[in-house]
Design a protein around this motif. Structure first.
Motif, short mmCIF file in Angstrom:
data_model
loop_
_atom_site.label_atom_id
_atom_site.label_comp_id
_atom_site.label_asym_id
_atom_site.label_seq_id
_atom_site.Cartn_x
_atom_site.Cartn_y
_atom_site.Cartn_z
N MET A 154 -61.20 8.11 35.69
CA MET A 154 -62.13 7.90 36.81
C MET A 154 -61.96 6.52 37.45
N PHE A 155 -61.81 5.54 36.62
CA PHE A 155 -61.73 4.18 37.17
C PHE A 155 -60.31 3.64 37.08
N ASN A 156 -59.39 4.49 37.42
CA ASN A 156 -57.99 4.09 37.26
C ASN A 156 -57.64 2.91 38.17
N THR A 157 -57.19 1.84 37.59
CA THR A 157 -56.70 0.72 38.39
C THR A 157 -55.25 0.50 38.00
N LYS A 158 -54.53 -0.21 38.86
CA LYS A 158 -53.09 -0.33 38.62
C LYS A 158 -52.73 -1.38 37.56
N ALA A 159 -53.71 -2.27 37.21
CA ALA A 159 -53.39 -3.35 36.27
C ALA A 159 -53.07 -2.78 34.89
N ASP A 160 -52.02 -3.32 34.28
CA ASP A 160 -51.61 -2.88 32.96
C ASP A 160 -52.56 -3.50 31.94
N PRO A 161 -53.29 -2.65 31.18
CA PRO A 161 -54.27 -3.22 30.24
C PRO A 161 -53.63 -4.09 29.17
N ASN A 162 -52.37 -3.77 28.79
CA ASN A 162 -51.70 -4.59 27.78
C ASN A 162 -51.46 -6.00 28.29
N VAL A 163 -51.05 -6.07 29.55
CA VAL A 163 -50.79 -7.39 30.15
C VAL A 163 -52.09 -8.16 30.26
N GLU A 164 -53.13 -7.43 30.71
CA GLU A 164 -54.44 -8.09 30.85
C GLU A 164 -54.93 -8.62 29.52
N LEU A 165 -54.76 -7.79 28.49
CA LEU A 165 -55.22 -8.18 27.16
C LEU A 165 -54.46 -9.42 26.68
N LEU A 166 -53.14 -9.38 26.89
CA LEU A 166 -52.32 -10.52 26.45
C LEU A 166 -52.70 -11.78 27.21
N THR A 167 -52.92 -11.63 28.53
CA THR A 167 -53.31 -12.79 29.33
C THR A 167 -54.61 -13.38 28.79
N LYS A 168 -55.53 -12.48 28.46
CA LYS A 168 -56.83 -12.94 27.94
C LYS A 168 -56.63 -13.65 26.60
N GLN A 169 -55.77 -13.05 25.75
CA GLN A 169 -55.54 -13.66 24.43
C GLN A 169 -54.87 -15.02 24.55
N VAL A 170 -53.92 -15.11 25.49
CA VAL A 170 -53.24 -16.40 25.70
C VAL A 170 -54.26 -17.44 26.15
N ALA A 171 -55.14 -17.02 27.09
CA ALA A 171 -56.16 -17.96 27.61
C ALA A 171 -57.08 -18.40 26.47
N ASP A 172 -57.48 -17.45 25.63
CA ASP A 172 -58.38 -17.79 24.51
C ASP A 172 -57.71 -18.75 23.54
N LEU A 173 -56.43 -18.49 23.28
CA LEU A 173 -55.72 -19.34 22.33
C LEU A 173 -55.55 -20.75 22.89
N LYS A 174 -55.21 -20.81 24.19
CA LYS A 174 -55.07 -22.12 24.83
C LYS A 174 -56.40 -22.89 24.75
N GLU A 175 -57.48 -22.15 24.97
CA GLU A 175 -58.79 -22.79 24.92
C GLU A 175 -59.07 -23.34 23.53
N SER A 176 -58.74 -22.51 22.54
CA SER A 176 -59.01 -22.95 21.17
C SER A 176 -58.16 -24.17 20.81
N ILE A 177 -56.89 -24.19 21.29
CA ILE A 177 -56.03 -25.36 21.04
C ILE A 177 -56.59 -26.59 21.75
N ALA A 178 -57.03 -26.38 23.00
CA ALA A 178 -57.58 -27.51 23.77
C ALA A 178 -58.80 -28.09 23.05
N LEU A 179 -59.68 -27.20 22.55
CA LEU A 179 -60.89 -27.68 21.87
C LEU A 179 -60.53 -28.44 20.59
N SER A 180 -59.46 -27.99 19.90
CA SER A 180 -59.03 -28.73 18.70
C SER A 180 -58.48 -30.10 19.08
N LEU A 181 -57.72 -30.13 20.18
CA LEU A 181 -57.12 -31.41 20.59
C LEU A 181 -58.19 -32.43 21.01
N PHE A 182 -59.30 -31.92 21.56
CA PHE A 182 -60.39 -32.83 21.95
C PHE A 182 -60.93 -33.61 20.74
N GLU A 183 -60.80 -32.99 19.57
CA GLU A 183 -61.35 -33.60 18.35
C GLU A 183 -60.42 -34.64 17.73
#
Lengths: 259, 175
Positions: free
Chosen positions: A112-141
């Motif tokens: 029903m809500f078919n969009t063209k974005a590849d969910p795997n790519v989206e998921l990976l992008t989100k995971q990369v962003a989360d990991l970068k954030e976690s690394i940044a927060l560690s570096l702040f310390e």
């Protein structure tokens, strides 16, 4: 070789007057630690110039590739540590039915809500962003200012930062012992200054700054984003006898824009 | 790195953020190719991750990292049989490319000429000077990477700088 002879040889080398056999002698002395490379002036200058050459900046794609690799490794690690044991049918049946139902609903919703974005790519992008954030927060310390600067720089590479990241940036802006790190975190916050909460925090930060550089940078930013509510805070800095005249003048210029 | 070795792989991100510029600078100094250098950085970190169990934790991580980086670089050139030497003409072509221009234009003329002289150095000499730069002249650690004594490293640096000086002076005359 006696010390004065060594000094003579070094002087001769620095004058460009050594012959090949003397250069060999010099090599011997360098190897034995009796002559330091910094004593050889022209070479030392060349070496320093070489150190000063900067290579171009790396691309964001390089970072993304690295973080994607790290995520893949984390997943591999997680799956290899998973211990499988056969569950009983009574335990499994309702769960299996529920899973099948979920899959069917998922397919239906996907159709029903078919969009063209590849969910795997989206998921990976989100995971990369989360990991970068976690690394940044560690570096702040970290204790090293270079690491904290890297943390700030990492946040500037993010498309959108979370509340945790803006909080860390404010924490740095208000408390970091290093002025350069504070200035960098202020710059990193500029793209988010449209947000009302960020603006309010920036105004609060004015009163917490004792560095003239940060005070001036904040005054310029407030002028740029036309934040009139900041005037009261700047007035306090203007009334403070300890504030350098140059800073007062710069703040006055920003206030002129605001009122 | 010991935490990474012991299973906390996420912490490799901290090491990546700390050392990516140095590592990239080392590769870029060797090949003057932005895309290739980034690939080699990625390969180095891939090997670090793959062989993390081999990190003994006795020495410095950076030394271990450059040891791996050196192998990655050697493997790449062995595989692709790329030429080490570049002519000044190649170099001028490279300076004309969009990706290189931005960085190089900001450099002073001296820096550009020095970079050109570096490109003309034999591979081993270029490598020792780049290791010296990115290992912050810690000759003992460089000796561990190259498998030789601290004194021998200093002599190698001396010889490399001498040759660099000669090439630089030659370039000065021709420019």
């Amino acid at each position: 070789m006696e010390q004065n002879k060594i000094e003579e040889l070094v002087a001769k080398y620095n004058e460009g007057l050594t012959d090949p056999s003397e250069v060999l002698q010099l090599e011997q002395l360098i190897e034995e630690g009796k002559v330091d490379l910094t004593q050889l002036r022209s070479l030392d200058r060349l070496d320093e110039q070489l150190i000063a050459i900067e290579s171009p900046a790396t691309s964001l794609a390089m970072d993304d590739k690295f973080y994607a690799m790290l995520i893949k490794e984390k997943k591999k690690q997680a799956s290899s540590s998973f211990k499988f044991s056969l569950p009983s049918w009574n335990w499994l049946a309702p769960r299996l039915a529920f899973s099948v139902a979920l899959v069917v609903i998922g397919f239906g919703a996907g159709y029903m809500f078919n969009t063209k974005a590849d969910p795997n790519v989206e998921l990976l992008t989100k995971q990369v962003a989360d990991l970068k954030e976690s690394i940044a927060l560690s570096l702040f310390e970290k204790e090293s200012a270079t690491d904290r600067l890297k943390a700030v720089s990492l946040t500037t590479e993010m498309d959108q930062v979370s509340k945790k990241v803006t909080e860390a940036l404010f924490q740095t802006l208000n408390n970091d012992p290093n002025v350069n790190v504070r200035l960098a975190s202020l710059e990193a916050l500029i793209p988010y200054s449209k947000d009302g909460n960020v603006r309010a925090e920036l105004i609060r930060s004015i009163g917490k700054q004792d560095s003239p550089l940060v005070q001036v940078a904040l005054a310029e930013l407030m002028g740029m984003i036309l934040e009139k509510k900041s005037v009261t805070e700047f007035d306090k800095i203007l009334k403070n006898d300890k504030t350098p005249l140059e800073v007062k003048n710069r703040i006055k210029e920003s206030i002129k824009v605001l009122i | 790195m010991t935490a990474v070795r012991d299973g906390d792989v996420e912490r490799l991100g901290l090491l990546f953020e700390r050392y990516k510029r140095q590592l990239y600078g080392f590769f870029y100094g060797m090949n003057r190719n932005q895309e290739l250098s980034e690939d080699l950085v990625q390969n180095t970190f891939f090997r670090i991750l793959k062989y993390r169990h081999l990190f003994r934790g006795e020495g410095d991580f950076r030394t271990w990292m450059f040891h791996i980086a050196r192998n990655v670089s050697h493997d790449h050139y062995r595989k692709d049989k790329l030429k080490w030497k570049e002519s000044v003409e190649d170099w001028q072509d490279k300076l004309g490319h969009e990706e290189n221009r931005e960085g190089e234009m900001q450099s002073t003329e001296t820096n550009v000429m020095l970079a050109m002289a570096m490109a003309r150095l034999p591979h081993d000499k270029k490598e020792i000077l780049l290791l010296s730069k990115y290992q912050e002249k810690k000759y003992k650690e460089i000796g561990e990477i190259l498998g030789c004594s601290e004194g021998a490293v200093k002599v190698k640096v001396f010889r490399a700088l001498q040759e660099l000086k000669v090439i630089y002076q030659q370039l000065e005359k021709t420019m």
